[in-house]
Design a protein around this motif. Structure first.
Motif, PDB file in Angstrom:
ATOM      1  N   ASN A  53      19.180  57.287  24.842  1.00 51.40           N
ATOM      2  CA  ASN A  53      18.690  56.113  25.572  1.00 51.40           C
ATOM      3  C   ASN A  53      18.416  54.943  24.619  1.00 51.40           C
ATOM      4  OD1 ASN A  53      15.674  56.022  24.838  1.00 51.40           O
ATOM      5  ND2 ASN A  53      16.050  58.168  25.335  1.00 51.40           N
ATOM      6  N   ARG A  54      18.069  53.814  25.205  1.00 54.42           N
ATOM      7  CA  ARG A  54      17.900  52.599  24.404  1.00 54.42           C
ATOM      8  C   ARG A  54      16.711  52.671  23.445  1.00 54.42           C
ATOM      9  NH1 ARG A  54      17.730  47.876  27.872  1.00 54.42           N
ATOM     10  NH2 ARG A  54      19.067  49.049  29.258  1.00 54.42           N
ATOM     11  N   ASP A  78      27.539  52.802  28.728  1.00 50.73           N
ATOM     12  CA  ASP A  78      28.209  51.601  28.206  1.00 50.73           C
ATOM     13  C   ASP A  78      27.177  50.554  27.800  1.00 50.73           C
ATOM     14  OD1 ASP A  78      30.569  52.833  28.704  1.00 50.73           O
ATOM     15  OD2 ASP A  78      31.051  51.675  30.513  1.00 50.73           O
ATOM     16  N   GLU A  79      26.098  50.499  28.583  1.00 50.81           N
ATOM     17  CA  GLU A  79      25.047  49.521  28.332  1.00 50.81           C
ATOM     18  C   GLU A  79      24.404  49.747  26.958  1.00 50.81           C
ATOM     19  OE1 GLU A  79      22.251  49.949  31.446  1.00 50.81           O
ATOM     20  OE2 GLU A  79      21.243  48.058  30.950  1.00 50.81           O
ATOM     21  N   VAL A  80      24.122  51.015  26.653  1.00 47.23           N
ATOM     22  CA  VAL A  80      23.499  51.331  25.357  1.00 47.23           C
ATOM     23  C   VAL A  80      24.488  51.081  24.214  1.00 47.23           C
ATOM     24  CG1 VAL A  80      22.531  53.205  23.941  1.00 47.23           C
ATOM     25  CG2 VAL A  80      21.777  52.908  26.314  1.00 47.23           C
ATOM     26  N   ILE A  81      25.767  51.401  24.439  1.00 47.91           N
ATOM     27  CA  ILE A  81      26.781  51.145  23.399  1.00 47.91           C
ATOM     28  C   ILE A  81      26.893  49.637  23.149  1.00 47.91           C
ATOM     29  CG2 ILE A  81      29.235  51.298  22.802  1.00 47.91           C
ATOM     30  CD1 ILE A  81      29.352  53.947  24.286  1.00 47.91           C
ATOM     31  N   LYS A  82      26.864  48.868  24.235  1.00 45.24           N
ATOM     32  CA  LYS A  82      26.971  47.416  24.100  1.00 45.24           C
ATOM     33  C   LYS A  82      25.768  46.866  23.318  1.00 45.24           C
ATOM     34  CE  LYS A  82      27.758  43.358  26.959  1.00 45.24           C
ATOM     35  NZ  LYS A  82      26.607  42.895  27.758  1.00 45.24           N
ATOM     36  N   MET A  83      24.614  47.428  23.612  1.00 46.83           N
ATOM     37  CA  MET A  83      23.393  47.021  22.914  1.00 46.83           C
ATOM     38  C   MET A  83      23.522  47.301  21.410  1.00 46.83           C
ATOM     39  SD  MET A  83      19.799  48.472  24.161  1.00 46.83           S
ATOM     40  CE  MET A  83      18.509  47.391  24.547  1.00 46.83           C
ATOM     41  N   ALA A  84      24.071  48.468  21.072  1.00 48.93           N
ATOM     42  CA  ALA A  84      24.260  48.830  19.659  1.00 48.93           C
ATOM     43  C   ALA A  84      25.246  47.870  19.000  1.00 48.93           C
ATOM     44  CB  ALA A  84      24.757  50.272  19.551  1.00 48.93           C
ATOM     45  N   GLN A  85      26.294  47.502  19.733  1.00 48.61           N
ATOM     46  CA  GLN A  85      27.286  46.570  19.184  1.00 48.61           C
ATOM     47  C   GLN A  85      26.661  45.214  18.933  1.00 48.61           C
ATOM     48  OE1 GLN A  85      30.205  47.068  22.260  1.00 48.61           O
ATOM     49  NE2 GLN A  85      31.318  48.677  21.157  1.00 48.61           N
TER      50      GLN A  85
END
Ligand SMILES: Nc1ncnc2c1ncn2[C@@H]1O[C@H](COP(=O)(O)OP(=O)(O)OP(=O)(O)O)[C@@H](O)[C@H]1O
Ligand SMILES: [Mg+2]
Lengths: 116, 138
Positions: A53-54, A78-85
């Motif tokens: 999770n975030r 996808d949301e968490v991956i985008k946040m990491a990016q």
């Protein structure tokens, strides 16, 4: 150890922050308890965890850790991956379970992050 | 010169929980505070912020950067803590399933806030709220 080597040893896939594979990692910490992570001297350490999770991303940011490895083939939303990016954070995923992933890295010379 | 920053943290808002502490970290970096102190303030702030989201009915985080110290005050609107010495015990937690799924509920947050701060004061009243005042000397 370079994070490249970590990726290779764990046969990991990179989900974000690929440019950091050249960075050095000092130590590792394997845990699913974020408040435990925050009790240790984890600067520039890798966090190996089964949580996706975030708050895992926030914990790593707050503790100045350098990357995250999700174990047991876990892939975050996808949301968490985008946040990491967006945060330019190196995040990888490996098929190994937490025990094996930590064992492989330890056997190859990476050490644990200690209590401060 | 006093620099102040205030944040609201809502109960159960796990989407944005952590944003305030990250903002605090970035602000202290911009102000040129040493990494060692930034890490302590950020960790204490983040643990306090997560406690507001998980355990409180909502509250505020106030950061004050003065010449010789950083003050971090975390105050909420309830429910308050019945037994403070129990709450300050490592490993003691009343966190529910949702918090545990996110990796919280080790019962380490409050003791770790105390460890990181140079001065730590917690006051709580059931039915009123909890106030944690921390100082970090520069
Ligand atoms: N702001 C608050 N309002 C009411 N109760 C609180 C508050 N902060 C902490 N508590 C109580 O004190 C206990 C211990 O808090 P602490 O932060 O040490 O651990 P935790 O939040 O349960 O787990 P962790 O911080 O390790 O994720 C909590 O489980 C909760 O019962
Ligand atoms: Mg807590």
């Amino acid at each position: 150890m370079k994070l490249h080597r970590v990726k290779q040893l764990l046969n990991a896939v990179v989900l974000s922050g690929e440019s950091h594979l050249d960075d050095e990692v000092q130590s590792g910490f394997g845990c699913d308890l974020m408040s435990d992570v925050l009790c240790f001297r984890t600067e520039d350490a890798i966090l190996l965890t089964g949580l996706i999770n975030r708050q895992v991303l926030n914990t790593v940011d707050i503790a100045n850790m350098n990357s995250i490895i999700f174990v047991r083939d876990k892939i975050p939303s996808d949301e968490v991956i985008k946040m990491a990016q967006e945060r330019d954070l190196l995040v990888m995923s490996t098929k190994y379970i937490l025990f094996e992933a930590c064992g492989i890295l330890y056997a190859n010379g990476l050490r644990g992050a200690y209590l401060k | 010169m006093n620099y102040k920053l205030a944040f609201e943290v809502e109960r159960g808002d796990f989407e944005t929980a952590g944003d305030a502490s990250r903002k605090i970290k970035r602000t202290l970096q911009q102000l040129g505070i040493s990494n060692k102190i930034i890490r302590k303030v950020s960790i204490a702030g983040y643990e306090g912020e997560m406690n507001l989201a998980i355990h409180s009915l909502g509250g505020t985080i106030l950061l004050t950067v003065a010449e010789k110290e950083i003050d971090l005050t975390i105050e909420d609107r309830g429910p308050g803590i019945q037994d403070l010495s129990l709450a300050m015990t490592e490993g003691w937690s009343t966190a529910g399933d949702e918090a545990r799924r996110m990796g919280f509920g080790a019962g380490m947050g409050l003791p770790n806030m105390q460890k990181n701060a140079d001065h730590f004061q917690i006051d709580s009243k059931v039915g009123v709220g909890t106030k944690i005042a921390m100082k970090f000397f520069l």
